[in-house]
Design an enzyme around this catalytic site. Structure first.
Site, PDB file in Angstrom:
ATOM      1  N   GLY A  96       0.755  -1.127   0.154  1.00  0.00           N
ATOM      2  CA  GLY A  96       0.059   0.086  -0.079  1.00  0.00           C
ATOM      3  C   GLY A  96       0.732   1.309  -0.020  1.00  0.00           C
ATOM      4  CB  VAL A 144       6.752  -4.654   2.730  1.00  0.00           C
ATOM      5  CG1 VAL A 144       7.916  -3.559   2.534  1.00  0.00           C
ATOM      6  CG2 VAL A 144       6.658  -5.699   3.834  1.00  0.00           C
ATOM      7  CE  LYS A 145       3.222  -8.953   5.872  1.00  0.00           C
ATOM      8  NZ  LYS A 145       4.225  -8.559   6.588  1.00  0.00           N
ATOM      9  CB  THR A 146      -2.194  -5.749   1.163  1.00  0.00           C
ATOM     10  OG1 THR A 146      -1.707  -7.146   0.608  1.00  0.00           O
ATOM     11  CG2 THR A 146      -3.351  -5.712  -0.131  1.00  0.00           C
ATOM     12  CG  ASP A 160       5.108  -4.893   7.704  1.00  0.00           C
ATOM     13  OD1 ASP A 160       4.754  -4.980   6.638  1.00  0.00           O
ATOM     14  OD2 ASP A 160       5.604  -6.082   8.052  1.00  0.00           O
TER      15      ASP A 160
END
Ligand SMILES: *Cc1c(COP(=O)(O)O)cnc(C)c1O
Length: 397
Positions: free
Chosen positions: A3, A185-187, A183
């Site tokens: 995201g 680097v998540k979606t 976190d």
């Protein structure tokens, strides 16, 4: 997937509302906060989006796992079954609970092999913890059946599969309790953040209290609240929740882009007969954050990764050679490198790791390559990338 690629005005607006009140804490300060409750608002939106009764935001995905295991009553003497392929947080959170992680093989779904799980269940097993790796689901029908047959809990680590579904239900909401990470680097991201979701009112209450020192959150005087049991601090801050609140509203937008980009790459690779794709128990529910495929052998997978480098294709992983997601490089777990002593029970419970072999997982992960699907690619960029990937793979075959 991340995201953070699409961070903009909506996120800034939510954060600014918090900065204007100066109330950075999610609980209390009712008089000062001008009715701004970002964590509560994001929890309500999570419940709505995932169609689940209770969502508890916490400070990270790892915190979510710690809270979920505590809510399930996991502790000394218990075993938790987890896959050989996952992020290290799975193992860490089980140790934090004082329980013993029992690692079992994955299959070509890149998630727990239900047959391996069945073989690992003992009278000490308290929880089966499938990890929905790389955007998609484990075989939840089989795992749920095993959990109910043995009267043990199913905890879904859906940290990498936010907004994925299985047979129409959101991942994370199908077992007894589910965990998400937001976190960086998540979606979708909060910067740092996570969530525990459940349909059980009791597990929801335990998660709520445990994540805030045991506070009951009843009344308006924190200092006068009761503490029915011991908890810790896994609270999210209002600033992080504000970012997440803007991001969760973009979930559909992100998924649509991911699915479009993934389809272009998958259709291109499907023209190569030697390439096989990851098994998806319900393809329609794939959140499409990764394209995961198999080469015919470990050697060819390594050559493909090298060829991708030469063709300028980034953002792909051969997890067999990765330190953080596959057991082959987890020597700090095998050798029990903790700062303080482990309990005798966990120490001896982990002895099996010194000699355990995971041939099926080695075979699957050795042949696997997983490509991150980015949100920032235009359709034209993805098409050019697809052509290069096909050329690179063909160059090693
Ligand atoms: C990211 C991740 C976690 C931990 O989440 P953090 O928010 O980084 O603590 C746990 N499990 C899996 C599978 C993950 O990918």
């Amino acid at each position: 997937m991340p995201g953070f690629e699409l961070f903009g005005d909506a996120e800034r607006k939510e954060v600014n509302e918090v900065l204007e009140t100066g109330v950075l804490m999610r609980y209390g300060f009712d008089g000062m906060r001008n009715n701004i409750w970002k964590a509560k608002a994001m929890e309500a939106e999570l419940e709505d989006l995932l169609q689940v009764n209770h969502a508890q935001l916490v400070s990270s995905g790892t915190a979510a796992l710690n809270v979920a295991l505590a809510a399930l009553g996991v502790g000394a003497g218990d075993e938790v079954i987890m896959p050989t392929f996952t992020f290290v947080a799975s193992f860490e959170s089980i140790l934090t609970a004082g329980a013993t992680p029992v690692l079992v093989d994955i299959d070509e779904s890149l998630t727990l092999d239900p047959k391996a799980v069945a073989a690992a269940i003992t009278p000490k097993t308290k929880v089966i913890m499938p990890v929905h790796m790389c955007g998609a689901m484990a075989d939840l029908t089989a795992l749920k059946a095993l959990a109910s047959k043995h009267d043990i809990f199913l905890l879904e680590d859906a940290c990498q599969a936010f907004a994925g579904t299985y047979k129409g239900d959101a991942l994370g909401t199908i077992g007894d309790i589910g965990c998400f990470s937001f976190d960086y680097v998540k979606t979708i991201t909060c910067g740092e953040g996570g969530a525990v979701v459940t349909n059980s009112p009791e597990l929801a209450t335990f998660s709520d209290h445990f994540s805030d020192h045991g506070h009951t959150h009843i009344g308006t005087d924190r200092g006068a609240e009761e503490h029915p049991f011991i908890g810790y601090n896994y609270r999210i801050s209002e600033l992080n929740a504000a970012v997440g609140l803007a991001q969760i509203r973009r979930t559909e937008e992100f998924l649509t882009i991911q699915k479009r980009n993934k389809k272009i790459l998958k259709d291109a690779l499907a023209t190569i007969p030697e390439v096989r794709f990851r098994i998806l128990p319900d393809e329609a529910g794939d959140s499409a954050t990764f394209l995961s495929f198999f080469m015919p052998s470990l050697a060819l997978a390594r050559m493909t990764v090298q060829a991708f480098k030469e063709y300028g294709i980034d953002a792909n992983w051969h997890y067999y050679d990765n330190s953080w997601h596959y057991i082959r490089a987890w020597e700090h777990f095998v050798n029990q490198r903790t700062l303080g002593p482990l309990s005798q029970e966990v120490k001896s419970g982990l002895e099996y790791l010194k000699t355990a072999e995971f041939k099926q997982s080695d075979d699957v992960i050795g042949r696997n390559i997983s490509c991150l699907i980015k949100l920032s690619w235009s359709a034209e960029e993805v098409k050019a990338r697809a052509e290069k990937m096909v050329a690179a793979i063909q160059s090693v075959l």
